[in-house]
Design an enzyme around this catalytic site. Sequence first.
Site, PDB file in Angstrom:
ATOM      1  N   SER A   1      -6.782   5.545   0.223  1.00 31.72           N
ATOM      2  CA  SER A   1      -7.131   4.255  -0.367  1.00 31.72           C
ATOM      3  C   SER A   1      -8.630   4.019  -0.221  1.00 31.72           C
ATOM      4  CB  SER A   1      -6.369   3.120   0.319  1.00 31.72           C
ATOM      5  OG  SER A   1      -4.974   3.291   0.182  1.00 31.72           O
TER       6      SER A   1
ATOM      7  N   ASP B   1       0.822  -1.226   0.000  1.00 33.54           N
ATOM      8  CA  ASP B   1       0.000   0.000   0.000  1.00 33.54           C
ATOM      9  C   ASP B   1       0.848   1.265   0.000  1.00 33.54           C
ATOM     10  OD1 ASP B   1      -2.723   1.223   0.329  1.00 33.54           O
ATOM     11  OD2 ASP B   1      -1.847   1.941   2.205  1.00 33.54           O
TER      12      ASP B   1
ATOM     13  N   GLN C   1      -5.602  -1.702  -6.829  1.00 37.44           N
ATOM     14  CA  GLN C   1      -6.109  -0.748  -5.845  1.00 37.44           C
ATOM     15  C   GLN C   1      -6.774   0.426  -6.535  1.00 37.44           C
ATOM     16  OE1 GLN C   1      -3.484   2.110  -3.623  1.00 37.44           O
ATOM     17  NE2 GLN C   1      -4.077   0.884  -1.856  1.00 37.44           N
TER      18      GLN C   1
END
Length: 251
Positions: free
Chosen positions: A193, A169, A243
Amino acid sequence: GGQVLGQALVAASRTVDDTTRAAHSLHGYFLRPGDATIPILYQVDRIRDGKSFTTRRVVAIQRGRAIFNMSASFQVAEEGLEHQTEMPRVKPPGECETMAEMRERHKADRPPEMQWTERPQPIEMRFVEPMNEFRPDPMPPWQHTWIKTVDKMPEDIRLNQCLLAYASDMTLIDTSYRPHAIGWGNAKFQVASLDHAMWFHRPFRTDEWLLYAQDSPFSGGARGFSRGTIFTSSGELIASVAQEGLIRLHK
């Protein structure tokens, strides 16, 4: 984001009694901002324990409200048909700029309130295509980053998966706004996110260099979409990532 993602996978893993079963995929949604200064409660539901696959659902809770939920699936080790894409040909980690070197080179552009960027990091990163994160120039929507843990890791594949989920991430969402010459520290820029999916293909160690190849095929609607593939230094594909993140530019 990566912290709650990695910890949620730890929580799910601890409820899988068969220690030979490792995670093969996870899908998570970030629901509310988290606070790193207070504890997080991870609530795990045992959805299914099958002959080959085990499924878990995790909800991360702070102040009585869900901030993140995730589904994770575990599988016994099996043999099967194999193929993979080739690892990109890039400079080895020893020839790439470190995060500390990159930030030191652009120290004059760093806002005073971002002194925390000098703190030690648990993941060492080396950038094949370094950039000025405080005052960036337009760059193509892709990047290659070498990553590994600073400390030695045990053999436990589950723990290595949790650390890789955490690390995955750290730079992925950045890829979606590299073409737009805006830094994440910009006061008018809101970045977070939204969801995160990950597939684990082979066993690996996170204390050895891994190449994180990332690209962003699309951004729009205040959202950026990014993909990643992670290889060992010998060229084995060990994980894939996708993502979508909020990249909202306020007037």
